[in-house]
Design a protein around this motif. Structure first.
Motif, PDB file in Angstrom:
ATOM      1  N   THR A   1       1.000  -1.193   0.000  1.00 50.07           N
ATOM      2  CA  THR A   1      -0.049  -0.134  -0.050  1.00 50.07           C
ATOM      3  C   THR A   1       0.758   1.388  -0.166  1.00 50.07           C
ATOM      4  O   THR A   1       1.933   1.242   0.327  1.00 50.07           O
ATOM      5  N   LYS A   2       0.161   2.339  -0.258  1.00 49.31           N
ATOM      6  CA  LYS A   2       1.101   3.513  -0.322  1.00 49.31           C
ATOM      7  C   LYS A   2       1.468   4.133   1.141  1.00 49.31           C
ATOM      8  O   LYS A   2       1.147   3.450   1.794  1.00 49.31           O
ATOM      9  N   MET A   3       2.318   5.180   0.911  1.00 48.03           N
ATOM     10  CA  MET A   3       2.972   5.659   2.179  1.00 48.03           C
ATOM     11  C   MET A   3       1.913   6.243   3.259  1.00 48.03           C
ATOM     12  O   MET A   3       2.456   5.939   4.474  1.00 48.03           O
ATOM     13  N   PHE A   4       0.992   6.925   2.922  1.00 48.07           N
ATOM     14  CA  PHE A   4       0.024   7.664   3.958  1.00 48.07           C
ATOM     15  C   PHE A   4      -1.497   7.030   3.790  1.00 48.07           C
ATOM     16  O   PHE A   4      -2.290   7.713   4.382  1.00 48.07           O
ATOM     17  N   CYS A   5      -1.852   6.053   2.764  1.00 51.66           N
ATOM     18  CA  CYS A   5      -3.290   5.621   2.676  1.00 51.66           C
ATOM     19  C   CYS A   5      -3.102   4.011   2.457  1.00 51.66           C
ATOM     20  O   CYS A   5      -2.186   3.601   2.179  1.00 51.66           O
ATOM     21  N   GLY A   6      -4.408   3.609   2.204  1.00 51.13           N
ATOM     22  CA  GLY A   6      -4.396   1.973   1.931  1.00 51.13           C
ATOM     23  C   GLY A   6      -4.331   1.721   0.480  1.00 51.13           C
ATOM     24  O   GLY A   6      -4.623   0.697   0.134  1.00 51.13           O
ATOM     25  N   CYS A   7      -4.213   2.696  -0.543  1.00 51.07           N
ATOM     26  CA  CYS A   7      -4.260   2.392  -1.660  1.00 51.07           C
ATOM     27  C   CYS A   7      -3.176   1.336  -2.281  1.00 51.07           C
ATOM     28  O   CYS A   7      -2.097   1.531  -1.924  1.00 51.07           O
ATOM     29  N   SER A   8      -3.800   0.662  -3.212  1.00 49.21           N
ATOM     30  CA  SER A   8      -2.700  -0.355  -3.936  1.00 49.21           C
ATOM     31  C   SER A   8      -1.582   0.222  -4.366  1.00 49.21           C
ATOM     32  O   SER A   8      -1.747   1.452  -5.062  1.00 49.21           O
TER      33      SER A   8
ATOM     34  N   GLN B   1      -6.334   3.566  -8.599  1.00 49.69           N
ATOM     35  CA  GLN B   1      -5.631   3.456  -7.100  1.00 49.69           C
ATOM     36  C   GLN B   1      -5.370   4.866  -6.481  1.00 49.69           C
ATOM     37  O   GLN B   1      -4.198   5.217  -6.353  1.00 49.69           O
ATOM     38  N   THR B   2      -6.538   5.466  -6.339  1.00 51.07           N
ATOM     39  CA  THR B   2      -6.436   6.663  -5.473  1.00 51.07           C
ATOM     40  C   THR B   2      -7.434   6.518  -4.414  1.00 51.07           C
ATOM     41  O   THR B   2      -8.448   6.000  -4.617  1.00 51.07           O
ATOM     42  N   CYS B   3      -7.546   7.651  -3.515  1.00 50.51           N
ATOM     43  CA  CYS B   3      -8.576   7.783  -2.361  1.00 50.51           C
ATOM     44  C   CYS B   3      -8.355   9.340  -1.825  1.00 50.51           C
ATOM     45  O   CYS B   3      -7.543   9.953  -2.399  1.00 50.51           O
ATOM     46  N   PRO B   4      -9.146   9.697  -0.916  1.00 51.22           N
ATOM     47  CA  PRO B   4      -9.167  11.045  -0.685  1.00 51.22           C
ATOM     48  C   PRO B   4      -7.975  11.442  -0.001  1.00 51.22           C
ATOM     49  O   PRO B   4      -7.464  12.720  -0.236  1.00 51.22           O
ATOM     50  N   VAL B   5      -6.985  10.619   0.374  1.00 50.33           N
ATOM     51  CA  VAL B   5      -5.724  10.959   1.207  1.00 50.33           C
ATOM     52  C   VAL B   5      -4.702  11.281   0.168  1.00 50.33           C
ATOM     53  O   VAL B   5      -4.181  12.264  -0.024  1.00 50.33           O
ATOM     54  N   CYS B   6      -4.477  10.282  -0.860  1.00 48.80           N
ATOM     55  CA  CYS B   6      -3.550  10.608  -1.782  1.00 48.80           C
ATOM     56  C   CYS B   6      -4.106  11.466  -2.850  1.00 48.80           C
ATOM     57  O   CYS B   6      -3.323  12.070  -3.817  1.00 48.80           O
ATOM     58  N   LEU B   7      -5.211  11.718  -3.203  1.00 47.17           N
ATOM     59  CA  LEU B   7      -5.775  12.841  -3.835  1.00 47.17           C
ATOM     60  C   LEU B   7      -5.819  14.211  -3.176  1.00 47.17           C
ATOM     61  O   LEU B   7      -6.253  15.169  -3.893  1.00 47.17           O
TER      62      LEU B   7
END
Ligand SMILES: [Zn+2]
Length: 495
Positions: free
Chosen positions: A30-37, A47-53
């Protein structure tokens, strides 16, 4: 037209000072600060979410696996692991970075003050590591509609945020003086060693050609006894060979400017893979102030000494020790092993041996014929269109007497041309050893008669001495004989 000095003349006059900054993408799930693949190659922006966006109100949480991987890298590079460390915001605007800042580390990196020793031409150089810190990658911009894929001429630009937020480790050396004419080779050896160390840790696939290890090369020149010169930074150099070429090019370019009484600008330059040149990018003298400040949304980290010591106890065999072990297992001399290292062939040879070939058979192909081809085409050895398993099959056919080395080289042509495995190529192209036993026996008799002392040795049980007679027979038959058959005939006659 850029004026360039002759390299050897340049390093007679000036002393190069190197510096290397390396970015390594970690292999976390997963990414550095969220659970995205982090899986490579997915549809853009899936592979994005509110944190990495960076949507309002989204809060990051640090990835423990990435922190562990970075501590392991730090330990493997002989660094001190901070007892107290935190993230910082590096503020700048770039369309592939949704937050308008990168979460990085500034004054409190996770690892500091380490070193890596590399050996070049028999001399050891200690490369001091200033810091190893953790940050996140940016997204990727795609320019569509132009011929070159660059922004110039493009009709539109698209952004893919799948990569935004993938953990990235940055490893920064202190300036490295004292390498003289060997600066390009030392830079390459350091990058190769770093790659091997990280690969051994299993925390990244460190593929330079795919961008999971990216290197920025700093270089300045000064006259002996004078203060260090102004440095340039050549960005995103994507192969070991290019690291070497970038250093060499900057030495030649900067020395020509200095000779002409001109000044070196502190600037970012870009390496041109096709020509081996570096080209000016943005000037650092008008570079933005990143306005770093501590990241308020993430807790500080205090890695416990127990945790650090547990990670230390899990470190794998260091690459240098491994090389020494393989050198012994493969029965190679220092020079031969150095050639293996220089050709970046350790993994290839290891995989070829694992596929069932003797070490000497594997070394022979990778350092001989295949290195020659890689040099000719300007590729890395690993980029050749032949796999260790295919090399093992090829040598197996040589061992079985189905191919001699000369025919095997023609089989390699076919494999590299995409005609299939060695056995397929040999069948399709009709490549097989023609052995007229009568003619071979006569040639063996001649060789025995010409080398009576060698023949006596073989009669006495020293079968290794047969090589001399085989060589003589091969010479007599202009390489068309099968060495295995010749060897058998010799042994039959002499025992
Ligand atoms: Zn995300």
């Amino acid at each position: 037209m850029t004026k360039l000095n002759d390299y050897d003349k340049a390093v007679e006059t000036y002393e190069p000072v190197l510096g290397l900054e390396t970015h390594i993408e970690l292999d976390t799930n997963t990414k550095m600060f969220c659970g995205c693949s982090t899986t490579f190659g997915a549809e853009p922006n899936t592979q994005t979410c509110p944190v990495c966006l960076a949507l309002p109100g989204a809060l990051p949480v640090a990835n423990k696996a990435a922190v562990e991987a970075t501590i392991k890298i730090g330990l493997a590079l002989n660094c001190h692991i901070a007892e107290w460390t935190r993230f910082a915001r590096k503020n700048y605007f770039y369309p592939d970075m949704p937050k308008n800042f990168q979460t990085s580390q500034y004054e409190e990196p996770l690892c500091e003050n380490g070193y890596v020793d590399v050996v070049v031409e028999g001399k050891e150089y200690r490369i001091e590591i200033e810091r190893v810190h953790l940050e996140e990658d940016t997204g990727k911009t795609l320019h569509v509609g132009g011929a070159t894929g660059r922004i110039h001429g493009a009709t539109e630009s698209l952004v893919d945020y799948n990569r935004a937020g993938i953990p990235l480790v940055e490893i920064v050396t202190r300036p490295v003086p004292g390498t003289g004419a060997l600066a390009p080779e030392v830079a390459r050896a350091y990058t190769a060693e770093l790659r091997d160390i990280v690969r051994a840790l299993g925390v990244s696939d460190v593929r330079m050609e795919q961008g999971s290890l990216r290197c920025d090369v700093n270089l300045s020149l000064n006259l002996p006894g004078q203060p260090w010169g102004t440095r340039t930074e050549t960005k995103n150099v994507n192969s070991l060979r290019s690291v070497e070429r970038a250093v060499r090019y900057e030495v030649r370019r900067q020395s020509a400017l200095l000779d002409a009484g001109e000044r070196i600008f502190q600037e970012t330059r870009h390496f041109q893979e096709a020509t081996g040149e570096t080209r000016a990018g943005r000037s650092k003298e008008e570079a933005t102030d990143y306005r770093y400040f501590p990241e308020p949304d993430l807790a500080v980290m205090e890695p416990s000494r127990e945790w650090v010591e547990r990670l230390r106890s899990e470190l794998p065999e260091p690459p240098r020790k491994r090389r020494e072990r393989l050198q012994a297992e493969w029965s190679l001399g220092d020079k031969e092993m150095q050639s293996v290292v220089n050709a970046d062939a350790i993994e290839l040879i290891e995989a070829t041996v694992a596929a069932g070939t003797t070490p000497s058979g594997a070394v022979k192909w990778w350092l001989g014929e295949l290195s020659r081809r890689a040099n000719e085409s300007g590729e890395e050895l690993a980029a050749l269109a032949i796999t260790p398993a295919q090399v093992a099959q090829l040598q197996g056919m040589v061992d079985d007497g189905r191919l001699n080395d000369k025919l095997a080289r023609q089989v390699i042509d076919g494999v590299i041309a995409g005609e299939g495995d060695p056995a397929d190529v040999a069948a399709k192209r009709g490549l097989e050893v023609v052995s007229d036993t009568g003619a071979l026996e006569a040639a063996v008799e001649e060789a025995i008669a010409a080398n009576p002392a060698v023949a006596d040795k073989i009669r006495g049980g020293t079968h290794a001495a047969a090589g001399v007679l085989i060589g003589a027979v091969m010479k007599a038959t202009k390489g068309q004989a099968d060495a295995g058959t010749v060897r058998q005939i010799i042994l039959d006659k002499l025992s």
